[in-house]
Design a protein around this motif. Structure first.
Motif, PDB file in Angstrom:
ATOM      1  N   ALA A  44      49.232  44.302  36.752  1.00 20.72           N
ATOM      2  CA  ALA A  44      48.767  44.077  35.376  1.00 20.72           C
ATOM      3  C   ALA A  44      48.354  42.623  35.182  1.00 20.72           C
ATOM      4  N   GLU A  45      49.139  41.705  35.717  1.00 27.87           N
ATOM      5  CA  GLU A  45      48.810  40.285  35.590  1.00 27.87           C
ATOM      6  C   GLU A  45      47.551  39.947  36.369  1.00 27.87           C
ATOM      7  N   THR A  46      47.375  40.555  37.532  1.00 29.22           N
ATOM      8  CA  THR A  46      46.164  40.314  38.317  1.00 29.22           C
ATOM      9  C   THR A  46      44.925  40.765  37.561  1.00 29.22           C
ATOM     10  N   ALA A  47      45.007  41.885  36.883  1.00 23.72           N
ATOM     11  CA  ALA A  47      43.874  42.389  36.102  1.00 23.72           C
ATOM     12  C   ALA A  47      43.527  41.431  34.971  1.00 23.72           C
ATOM     13  N   ILE A  48      44.559  40.908  34.303  1.00 30.55           N
ATOM     14  CA  ILE A  48      44.321  39.944  33.210  1.00 30.55           C
ATOM     15  C   ILE A  48      43.703  38.669  33.769  1.00 30.55           C
ATOM     16  N   TYR A  49      44.246  38.181  34.883  1.00 25.54           N
ATOM     17  CA  TYR A  49      43.734  36.969  35.515  1.00 25.54           C
ATOM     18  C   TYR A  49      42.258  37.113  35.873  1.00 25.54           C
ATOM     19  N   ARG A  50      41.883  38.237  36.466  1.00 29.34           N
ATOM     20  CA  ARG A  50      40.485  38.444  36.838  1.00 29.34           C
ATOM     21  C   ARG A  50      39.585  38.536  35.613  1.00 29.34           C
ATOM     22  N   MET A  51      40.073  39.174  34.548  1.00 31.91           N
ATOM     23  CA  MET A  51      39.283  39.295  33.329  1.00 31.91           C
ATOM     24  C   MET A  51      39.035  37.924  32.692  1.00 31.91           C
ATOM     25  N   LEU A  52      40.037  37.064  32.672  1.00 33.51           N
ATOM     26  CA  LEU A  52      39.915  35.763  32.010  1.00 33.51           C
ATOM     27  C   LEU A  52      39.146  34.743  32.830  1.00 33.51           C
ATOM     28  N   THR A  53      39.166  34.874  34.155  1.00 34.50           N
ATOM     29  CA  THR A  53      38.582  33.845  35.013  1.00 34.50           C
ATOM     30  C   THR A  53      37.320  34.288  35.744  1.00 34.50           C
ATOM     31  N   SER A  54      37.019  35.588  35.726  1.00 33.04           N
ATOM     32  CA  SER A  54      35.887  36.149  36.481  1.00 33.04           C
ATOM     33  C   SER A  54      36.001  35.849  37.976  1.00 33.04           C
ATOM     34  N   ARG A  55      37.219  35.691  38.468  1.00 33.96           N
ATOM     35  CA  ARG A  55      37.463  35.503  39.892  1.00 33.96           C
ATOM     36  C   ARG A  55      37.863  36.836  40.519  1.00 33.96           C
ATOM     37  N   TRP A 217      32.330  22.004  28.499  1.00 34.61           N
ATOM     38  CA  TRP A 217      31.133  22.753  28.880  1.00 34.61           C
ATOM     39  C   TRP A 217      30.740  22.450  30.320  1.00 34.61           C
ATOM     40  N   ARG A 218      30.788  21.175  30.719  1.00 39.73           N
ATOM     41  CA  ARG A 218      30.397  20.815  32.074  1.00 39.73           C
ATOM     42  C   ARG A 218      31.311  21.484  33.102  1.00 39.73           C
ATOM     43  N   THR A 219      32.620  21.463  32.828  1.00 45.63           N
ATOM     44  CA  THR A 219      33.569  22.070  33.761  1.00 45.63           C
ATOM     45  C   THR A 219      33.417  23.590  33.786  1.00 45.63           C
ATOM     46  N   TYR A 220      33.213  24.173  32.627  1.00 49.25           N
ATOM     47  CA  TYR A 220      32.995  25.625  32.550  1.00 49.25           C
ATOM     48  C   TYR A 220      31.753  26.024  33.353  1.00 49.25           C
ATOM     49  N   LYS A 221      30.683  25.297  33.155  1.00 47.37           N
ATOM     50  CA  LYS A 221      29.423  25.618  33.830  1.00 47.37           C
ATOM     51  C   LYS A 221      29.554  25.471  35.349  1.00 47.37           C
ATOM     52  N   THR A 222      30.362  24.508  35.783  1.00 48.41           N
ATOM     53  CA  THR A 222      30.488  24.224  37.217  1.00 48.41           C
ATOM     54  C   THR A 222      31.492  25.138  37.915  1.00 48.41           C
ATOM     55  N   HIS A 223      32.583  25.483  37.244  1.00 53.03           N
ATOM     56  CA  HIS A 223      33.697  26.124  37.935  1.00 53.03           C
ATOM     57  C   HIS A 223      34.059  27.524  37.449  1.00 53.03           C
ATOM     58  N   TYR A 224      33.548  27.965  36.301  1.00 47.12           N
ATOM     59  CA  TYR A 224      33.959  29.290  35.814  1.00 47.12           C
ATOM     60  C   TYR A 224      33.447  30.391  36.750  1.00 47.12           C
ATOM     61  N   GLY A 225      34.360  31.264  37.170  1.00 50.31           N
ATOM     62  CA  GLY A 225      33.988  32.362  38.060  1.00 50.31           C
ATOM     63  C   GLY A 225      33.818  31.946  39.502  1.00 50.31           C
ATOM     64  N   LYS A 226      34.048  30.653  39.796  1.00 51.01           N
ATOM     65  CA  LYS A 226      33.910  30.151  41.164  1.00 51.01           C
ATOM     66  C   LYS A 226      35.302  30.044  41.803  1.00 51.01           C
ATOM     67  N   ASP A 227      35.368  30.194  43.100  1.00 47.30           N
ATOM     68  CA  ASP A 227      36.659  30.177  43.792  1.00 47.30           C
ATOM     69  C   ASP A 227      37.076  28.758  44.175  1.00 47.30           C
ATOM     70  N   SER A 228      37.125  27.900  43.187  1.00 45.48           N
ATOM     71  CA  SER A 228      37.603  26.543  43.422  1.00 45.48           C
ATOM     72  C   SER A 228      39.103  26.567  43.663  1.00 45.48           C
ATOM     73  N   GLU A 229      39.574  25.807  44.636  1.00 40.21           N
ATOM     74  CA  GLU A 229      41.003  25.761  44.931  1.00 40.21           C
ATOM     75  C   GLU A 229      41.741  24.759  44.053  1.00 40.21           C
ATOM     76  N   ARG A 230      41.005  23.929  43.363  1.00 41.77           N
ATOM     77  CA  ARG A 230      41.638  22.855  42.594  1.00 41.77           C
ATOM     78  C   ARG A 230      41.571  23.070  41.090  1.00 41.77           C
ATOM     79  N   ILE A 231      40.467  23.615  40.610  1.00 39.34           N
ATOM     80  CA  ILE A 231      40.235  23.731  39.170  1.00 39.34           C
ATOM     81  C   ILE A 231      40.117  25.201  38.779  1.00 39.34           C
TER      82      ILE A 231
END
Length: 470
Positions: A44-55, A217-231
């Protein structure tokens, strides 16, 4: 750094804060924070995590930074307060601290009022029976604990956040910090990152989204849905983070103003708002010194006033003159206090420049006209509204024919102006939420009115020359 409990323990254990954060209404918060700190997630937590982060994949280790764009009433203040407490009395940094050194959790807000609101919530959490005995000292802005940690509030200024050994930084409503001017959000975030390095503390930014600019906005545009290990970047509508928010509140807001509601409750960045003025253009048109130009015999001066009745707004005045086709702004001043006393002070300044008429807006009906008249100054109500003044000023600025004084507050206010496009396609210009434009309005007013008068004079001269030629 060691923790006695995990963030999940803190939110679910009934002897800690389980009664407040352990219910279904905080399920999304628990899943996101567990992922951020690298804890194992159930299905259940994994599903929520994927929905919120698009990862796609659940994280295996903790992240360094969390940027959460979320809707209003989603629990930002509660979440931020809990995280501040988690990284202070529940952590032990003493093995990494020098003698006398304090590990500080810094809660940074857009302004002091917002910072105090966040601190009130933190203080409420610190009344817990397990935490209260650890409180060593408490002031309006700081709570110190017996384990050499502290929670402190600050405002978004890169100058005020330097010099700390930081256990964590929580940036509250960062979308509403200044993104331009003297202390932009970019510089503030850059200033805290070195302070986090010693203890390896996290940077956590929690905010409703706003315009498509700034660090969120800059961080969202750069890292949202991306598999960054840090952010880790997440985007969460209000009712995902807080299911107790009535759907009718969201529905009503969507009917009233869809663009506004999409940002407020659906956590979408607004596409109908943009910055009005390029800060580089302001730099190009600002003289290095002096701050004010003294009156010169034989020069005709003009003035514009932006009255205010007290509170946070300044009563401002600006004076300018023409040099060929350039508008030179000689001075801009802002005062708070008794409006009648300020009018008396400004009237003396106007007379020093040989000015007997001042333009201004329709603030407070006849009061400004009557008050200036007591000092033999005529107050002319401007026919241009705020947006028209700014558009006239922008045209002059874009042509490079404006000289601005080196007033940091004025430049910052101009940089913070926003152009908003309504559903009808009409543009309006105003300051951002929580901002001010008193000095900018006075400067724009004097430039716009000088430009208008100069154009009128030029038209009269052209007509006269045509008659003479005929």
């Amino acid at each position: 750094m060691s923790a006695r409990v995990t963030i999940r323990d803190l939110m679910t254990d009934q002897t800690l804060f389980g009664s407040q954060f352990g219910g279904d209404s905080f399920a999304a918060w628990r899943a996101l924070l567990a992922a951020f700190y690298g804890l194992p997630l159930d299905d259940a937590e994994t599903a929520i995590y994927r929905m919120l982060t698009s990862r796609s994949d659940a994280p295996q280790v903790a992240f360094n930074e969390l940027w959460l764009a979320m809707g209003r009433r989603g629990g930002k203040t509660q979440g931020g307060g809990l995280l501040a407490v988690y990284h202070a009395p529940f952590m032990d940094y003493r093995a990494k601290l020098a003698p006398g050194e304090i590990a500080t959790v810094l809660l940074i807000a857009a302004d002091r009022a917002q910072a105090r609101s966040a601190m009130r919530y933190v203080k409420g959490l610190c009344e817990h029976p397990m935490i209260a005995p650890m409180v060593k000292r408490e002031t309006e802005t700081t709570i110190e604990f017996t384990n050499n940690t502290a929670i402190e509030i600050a405002t978004g200024s890169f100058r005020s956040v330097r010099g700390y050994t930081l256990a964590a930084v929580i940036a509250d409503e960062i979308a509403f910090w200044q993104s331009e001017g003297a202390s932009p959000d970019k510089e503030t975030i850059a200033a805290v990152r070195p302070g986090l390095a010693t203890l390896g503390g996290p940077l956590i930014a929690l905010s409703s989204p706003y315009a498509k600019r700034g660090e969120l906005w800059r961080t969202y545009k750069t890292h949202y849905g991306k598999d960054s290990e840090r952010i880790l970047v997440a985007q969460a509508p209000s009712r995902i983070m807080n299911p107790t928010l009535p759907q009718t509140v969201v529905d009503d807001a969507m009917r009233d103003d869809r663009e506004h509601a999409m940002a407020e409750y659906m956590a979408e960045f607004r596409s109908d708002i943009s910055s009005l003025i390029d800060p580089g253009l302001l730099d190009d048109c600002t003289r290095p010194k002096p701050l004010e130009l003294h009156p010169v015999d034989g020069v005709t001066y003009h003035a514009f006033a932006d009255p205010a009745g007290g509170g946070a707004d300044e009563f401002t005045i600006s004076i300018g003159h023409h040099e060929k086709d350039h508008c030179v702004v000689d001075l801009v001043r802002g005062r708070r206090g008794s409006p009648a006393e300020i009018v008396g002070e400004f009237a003396g300044i106007l007379k020093n420049y040989g000015i007997t008429r001042v333009s201004g807006d329709r603030y407070a009906g006849r009061w400004p006209r009557d008050e200036f008249e007591k000092h033999s100054i005529v107050y002319d109500v401007s026919e241009m509204d705020r947006s028209a003044l700014y558009l006239e000023f922008l045209a002059k600025l874009n042509s490079g024919r404006v000289e601005l004084p080196p007033c940091e507050k004025t430049v910052r206010q101009f940089a913070g102006l926003e152009r908003r496009t309504s559903r009808s396609g009409r543009d309006s210009i105003d300051h951002a939420p929580g901002g001010h434009d008193d000095r900018a309005n006075a400067v724009a007013g004097v430039v716009a009115h000088m430009t208008q008068r100069h154009a009128n004079v030029a038209m009269i001269l052209r007509k006269r020359n045509r008659r003479v030629a005929a």
